[in-house]
Design a protein around this motif. Structure first.
Motif, PDB file in Angstrom:
ATOM      1  N   ILE A 219      -2.963   3.436   0.225  1.00 58.12           N
ATOM      2  CA  ILE A 219      -2.359   2.510  -0.744  1.00 58.12           C
ATOM      3  C   ILE A 219      -1.151   1.815  -0.130  1.00 58.12           C
ATOM      4  CG2 ILE A 219      -1.174   2.327  -2.970  1.00 58.12           C
ATOM      5  CD1 ILE A 219      -2.852   4.744  -3.891  1.00 58.12           C
ATOM      6  N   LEU A 220      -0.293   2.584   0.536  1.00 59.42           N
ATOM      7  CA  LEU A 220       0.894   1.999   1.168  1.00 59.42           C
ATOM      8  C   LEU A 220       0.500   0.996   2.236  1.00 59.42           C
ATOM      9  CD1 LEU A 220       3.966   1.955   1.405  1.00 59.42           C
ATOM     10  CD2 LEU A 220       3.811   3.882   2.992  1.00 59.42           C
ATOM     11  N   GLY A 221      -0.507   1.338   3.028  1.00 62.96           N
ATOM     12  CA  GLY A 221      -0.960   0.424   4.063  1.00 62.96           C
ATOM     13  C   GLY A 221      -1.513  -0.876   3.495  1.00 62.96           C
ATOM     14  N   ARG A 222      -2.252  -0.771   2.392  1.00 67.88           N
ATOM     15  CA  ARG A 222      -2.824  -1.979   1.780  1.00 67.88           C
ATOM     16  C   ARG A 222      -1.729  -2.849   1.172  1.00 67.88           C
ATOM     17  NH1 ARG A 222      -8.294  -3.530   0.980  1.00 67.88           N
ATOM     18  NH2 ARG A 222      -8.185  -5.651   0.161  1.00 67.88           N
ATOM     19  N   LEU A 223      -0.741  -2.226   0.560  1.00 68.86           N
ATOM     20  CA  LEU A 223       0.394  -2.988   0.037  1.00 68.86           C
ATOM     21  C   LEU A 223       1.118  -3.725   1.160  1.00 68.86           C
ATOM     22  CD1 LEU A 223       1.985  -0.479  -2.525  1.00 68.86           C
ATOM     23  CD2 LEU A 223       1.090  -2.751  -3.064  1.00 68.86           C
ATOM     24  N   LEU A 224       1.281  -3.061   2.266  1.00 66.16           N
ATOM     25  CA  LEU A 224       1.956  -3.662   3.419  1.00 66.16           C
ATOM     26  C   LEU A 224       1.187  -4.870   3.929  1.00 66.16           C
ATOM     27  CD1 LEU A 224       4.333  -3.203   5.477  1.00 66.16           C
ATOM     28  CD2 LEU A 224       2.682  -1.956   6.873  1.00 66.16           C
TER      29      LEU A 224
ATOM     30  N   GLY B 274       1.815   0.944  12.452  1.00 63.88           N
ATOM     31  CA  GLY B 274       0.824   2.001  12.567  1.00 63.88           C
ATOM     32  C   GLY B 274       1.176   3.267  11.824  1.00 63.88           C
ATOM     33  N   LEU B 275       2.427   3.415  11.379  1.00 66.45           N
ATOM     34  CA  LEU B 275       2.823   4.625  10.657  1.00 66.45           C
ATOM     35  C   LEU B 275       1.996   4.843   9.382  1.00 66.45           C
ATOM     36  CD1 LEU B 275       6.710   4.779  11.033  1.00 66.45           C
ATOM     37  CD2 LEU B 275       5.086   6.539  11.716  1.00 66.45           C
ATOM     38  N   PRO B 276       1.895   3.828   8.502  1.00 66.47           N
ATOM     39  CA  PRO B 276       1.140   4.074   7.267  1.00 66.47           C
ATOM     40  C   PRO B 276      -0.313   3.607   7.331  1.00 66.47           C
ATOM     41  CG  PRO B 276       2.372   2.054   7.029  1.00 66.47           C
ATOM     42  CD  PRO B 276       2.629   2.551   8.429  1.00 66.47           C
ATOM     43  N   LEU B 277      -0.734   2.968   8.430  1.00 66.89           N
ATOM     44  CA  LEU B 277      -2.073   2.389   8.479  1.00 66.89           C
ATOM     45  C   LEU B 277      -3.030   3.253   9.295  1.00 66.89           C
ATOM     46  CD1 LEU B 277      -1.339  -1.412   9.128  1.00 66.89           C
ATOM     47  CD2 LEU B 277      -1.986  -0.332   6.983  1.00 66.89           C
ATOM     48  N   PHE B 278      -4.290   3.314   8.866  1.00 65.03           N
ATOM     49  CA  PHE B 278      -5.310   3.937   9.681  1.00 65.03           C
ATOM     50  C   PHE B 278      -5.565   3.072  10.912  1.00 65.03           C
ATOM     51  CE2 PHE B 278      -6.597   5.474   5.363  1.00 65.03           C
ATOM     52  CZ  PHE B 278      -6.165   6.771   5.569  1.00 65.03           C
TER      53      PHE B 278
ATOM     54  N   SER C  16      -7.700  -0.407  -1.983  1.00 66.08           N
ATOM     55  CA  SER C  16      -7.249   0.425  -0.871  1.00 66.08           C
ATOM     56  C   SER C  16      -7.989   1.759  -0.819  1.00 66.08           C
ATOM     57  CB  SER C  16      -5.740   0.691  -0.983  1.00 66.08           C
ATOM     58  OG  SER C  16      -5.456   1.561  -2.068  1.00 66.08           O
ATOM     59  N   LEU C  17      -8.497   2.200  -1.968  1.00 64.34           N
ATOM     60  CA  LEU C  17      -9.102   3.524  -2.029  1.00 64.34           C
ATOM     61  C   LEU C  17     -10.567   3.527  -1.605  1.00 64.34           C
ATOM     62  CD1 LEU C  17      -7.535   4.819  -5.362  1.00 64.34           C
ATOM     63  CD2 LEU C  17      -6.840   5.349  -3.026  1.00 64.34           C
ATOM     64  N   ALA C  18     -11.270   2.435  -1.842  1.00 65.41           N
ATOM     65  CA  ALA C  18     -12.703   2.408  -1.519  1.00 65.41           C
ATOM     66  C   ALA C  18     -12.995   2.658  -0.041  1.00 65.41           C
ATOM     67  CB  ALA C  18     -13.312   1.080  -1.979  1.00 65.41           C
ATOM     68  N   PRO C  19     -12.282   2.009   0.889  1.00 64.51           N
ATOM     69  CA  PRO C  19     -12.626   2.197   2.306  1.00 64.51           C
ATOM     70  C   PRO C  19     -12.377   3.602   2.841  1.00 64.51           C
ATOM     71  CG  PRO C  19     -11.299   0.199   1.984  1.00 64.51           C
ATOM     72  CD  PRO C  19     -11.238   0.986   0.720  1.00 64.51           C
ATOM     73  N   ILE C  20     -11.569   4.415   2.152  1.00 60.93           N
ATOM     74  CA  ILE C  20     -11.260   5.736   2.699  1.00 60.93           C
ATOM     75  C   ILE C  20     -12.211   6.815   2.202  1.00 60.93           C
ATOM     76  CG2 ILE C  20      -8.811   5.170   2.910  1.00 60.93           C
ATOM     77  CD1 ILE C  20      -8.339   7.038   0.488  1.00 60.93           C
ATOM     78  N   ALA C  21     -13.209   6.432   1.410  1.00 66.31           N
ATOM     79  CA  ALA C  21     -14.163   7.430   0.912  1.00 66.31           C
ATOM     80  C   ALA C  21     -14.841   8.142   2.076  1.00 66.31           C
ATOM     81  CB  ALA C  21     -15.198   6.761   0.013  1.00 66.31           C
ATOM     82  N   GLY C  22     -15.280   7.375   3.066  1.00 69.40           N
ATOM     83  CA  GLY C  22     -15.933   7.967   4.237  1.00 69.40           C
ATOM     84  C   GLY C  22     -14.998   8.880   5.007  1.00 69.40           C
ATOM     85  N   ILE C  23     -13.744   8.457   5.144  1.00 69.26           N
ATOM     86  CA  ILE C  23     -12.765   9.265   5.870  1.00 69.26           C
ATOM     87  C   ILE C  23     -12.535  10.585   5.154  1.00 69.26           C
ATOM     88  CG2 ILE C  23     -10.345   9.382   6.598  1.00 69.26           C
ATOM     89  CD1 ILE C  23     -10.430   6.365   6.975  1.00 69.26           C
ATOM     90  N   LEU C  24     -12.388  10.539   3.841  1.00 75.21           N
ATOM     91  CA  LEU C  24     -12.174  11.756   3.066  1.00 75.21           C
ATOM     92  C   LEU C  24     -13.359  12.718   3.196  1.00 75.21           C
ATOM     93  CD1 LEU C  24     -10.551  10.412  -0.237  1.00 75.21           C
ATOM     94  CD2 LEU C  24      -9.482  11.858   1.478  1.00 75.21           C
ATOM     95  N   LEU C  25     -14.568  12.174   3.192  1.00 79.00           N
ATOM     96  CA  LEU C  25     -15.754  13.015   3.317  1.00 79.00           C
ATOM     97  C   LEU C  25     -15.818  13.659   4.697  1.00 79.00           C
ATOM     98  CD1 LEU C  25     -18.423  10.834   1.467  1.00 79.00           C
ATOM     99  CD2 LEU C  25     -17.476  13.029   0.715  1.00 79.00           C
ATOM    100  N   ILE C  26     -15.493  12.880   5.728  1.00 78.89           N
ATOM    101  CA  ILE C  26     -15.509  13.428   7.091  1.00 78.89           C
ATOM    102  C   ILE C  26     -14.457  14.521   7.242  1.00 78.89           C
ATOM    103  CG2 ILE C  26     -15.048  12.896   9.524  1.00 78.89           C
ATOM    104  CD1 ILE C  26     -16.207  10.104   8.985  1.00 78.89           C
ATOM    105  N   VAL C  27     -13.262  14.227   6.752  1.00 78.07           N
ATOM    106  CA  VAL C  27     -12.180  15.214   6.831  1.00 78.07           C
ATOM    107  C   VAL C  27     -12.553  16.476   6.051  1.00 78.07           C
ATOM    108  CG1 VAL C  27      -9.816  15.689   6.094  1.00 78.07           C
ATOM    109  CG2 VAL C  27     -10.340  13.552   7.255  1.00 78.07           C
TER     110      VAL C  27
END
Length: 465
Positions: free
Chosen positions: A93-98, A132-136, A321-332
């Protein structure tokens, strides 16, 4: 932290879910990892499914009942998502706001307006490290590469001289600094202190990014001299400069969670009294959840409202901002399940038993394991998760500093020699318009330098702290 250690399981009276000996367990580990590697590299299966199948295969080869293997995997998945899932979401969310508010562009333009000539590669490192701090990593690439191409074209700079420092800044943040998924999962698995890990990670990251970025870029520019791809130069996203958030507010928002977590770590070391009111306040404010949540809430005003976002626009930004991280969350999460399966079948204890007869230092062993998995799977996150699960028992009894350095050693190993089985390799190749050979000579060598230099500074810190 929420991960289950060998000691926790023993205390609960559950013990390993199989009676297999060390030889069978060793074969099971190699077979499980081989299944994951083959599914990812040969069959192009999504890492979430590959880790799930690999975890079940590990249990089967170790002779564990399938039901208990499934229970271990789901418990590990749940505890990992509970531990780091919310943090990953807040970071996204922070990265998308930025990005959407133009705050990232404001940082870029401000620094570039003050950097000329030989200072430009150093400016690119600073830009990439801050953003790069808050962004994937992938988001940072998409955001920064058009800027790199624009600067190289307009300033008549070598593309590698500008691009390598930017890539180094993003990669070092991704591998070593929370709240990126890899470091967060390793911290959770090893029960490390996030604030101490962050502080030591910054100490390791600064010299590492300098060597792998501005210094190495001199040689990369000689080895590969190519122009910026014309068709990508005009694709830089940018908000209306009149409605961008100001540089001070933007930098404050980005660095707020880092500052809160570092203050917590400092107070814990100096005060060292859980009953002290100051430490109690900093323990809450500096917890990763509160620190990132505070940054997001502040960012809605300093970034979103400053850019003229309505409430509806802010809501849409958060949702997107939340939709693209679904895959990341599943992998993690699946990686956490694999880690817990490793522990529950007794692999962690096996590593602990065998390592007592090895002359390899723990930090180097953790790095080597992460390197091997990184080379096999191409995924820094998978390498970090798997290595953390394998070496978790070695962290028992280690000091707070030692555990934090173990996390950083794994993170450094997870970045070693990105090649054709890494999605990041192809992303960089296509954005820079390079051949496979040119990408190997620049991007892959840079990743290796980050990994080796990072390990060197981790080992150095282990001698002086």
């Amino acid at each position: 932290m929420t991960g289950l250690s060998v000691e926790t399981l023993a205390a609960a009276g559950t013990g390993p879910i199989t009676s297999a000996g060390n030889t069978q367990l060793g074969i099971a580990v190699l077979a499980g990892i081989a299944v994951i590697v083959l599914l990812i590299t040969r069959l192009k299966l999504h890492a979430f499914l590959a880790l799930t199948v690999g975890s079940l295969a590990l249990g089967v080869f170790a002779g564990a009942p399938l039901g208990k293997t499934i229970t271990s995997f789901t418990a590990g998945l749940g505890s990992t998502v509970a531990g780091v899932g919310v943090l990953i979401a807040l970071g996204a969310i922070l990265g998308r706001l930025l990005a959407d508010s133009g705050g990232a562009d404001e940082i870029v333009d401000t620094i570039l307006a003050r950097a000329k000539g030989r200072a430009m590669p150093w400016a690119m490192v600073l830009i990439a490290s801050v953003i790069g701090l808050p962004l994937f990593f992938e988001v940072g690439i998409v955001l920064l590469i058009p800027v790199v191409l624009l600067v190289a074209k307009r300033g008549d700079y070598s593309l590698m001289r500008i691009g390598i420092p930017a890539l180094a800044g993003l990669s070092v943040m991704h591998g070593l600094i929370p709240p990126h998924p890899g470091p967060l999962v390793a911290i959770d698995a090893l029960h490390a202190d996030l604030g101490v890990t962050l502080a030591l990670g910054v100490l390791v990251a600064i010299p590492t990014v300098i060597i792998a970025g501005p210094l190495f870029s001199r040689y990369a520019a000689r080895w590969v001299d190519i122009p910026a791809p014309e068709h990508l130069i005009a694709q830089r996203p940018s908000a209306d400069p009149e409605h961008r958030p100001r540089i001070g507010a933007t930098v404050f928002t980005v660095l707020l969670p880092v500052a809160l977590m570092l203050v917590k770590a400092l107070v814990d070391i100096v005060v060292n009294d859980p009953a002290n009111p100051v430490q109690r306040v900093t323990d809450v404010a500096g917890s990763p959840l509160i620190a990132l949540l505070a940054a997001v809430l502040v960012g809605m005003f300093t970034l979103g409202r400053a850019a003229g976002f309505t409430r509806e626009r802010l809501s849409t930004t958060v949702e997107k901002s939340l939709a693209p991280i679904a895959g990341i969350l599943l992998i993690v999460g699946a990686g956490g399940g694999f880690k817990q399966t490793l522990i529950d079948v007794g692999v962690g204890q096996m590593i602990l038993d065998l390592s007592q007869n090895w002359a390899v230092p723990t930090l180097l062993l953790a790095w080597l394991i992460a390197v091997a998995i990184r080379l096999a799977t191409g995924s820094a996150t998978v390498a970090t998760i798997s290595a953390a699960g394998l070496v978790a028992p070695l962290a028992a009894g280690m000091s707070t500093t030692g555990t934090a350095l173990l996390v950083l050693a794994i993170g450094a190993g997870s970045l070693f020699f990105s090649h054709v089985n890494d999605a990041g390799f192809w992303l960089v190749k296509e954005y820079f318009g390079m051949t496979v050979g040119q990408t190997l000579k620049t991007w892959s060598v840079m990743e290796t330098i980050i990994s080796v230099v990072g390990l060197g500074f981790v080992l150095l810190l282990s001698l002086v702290l």
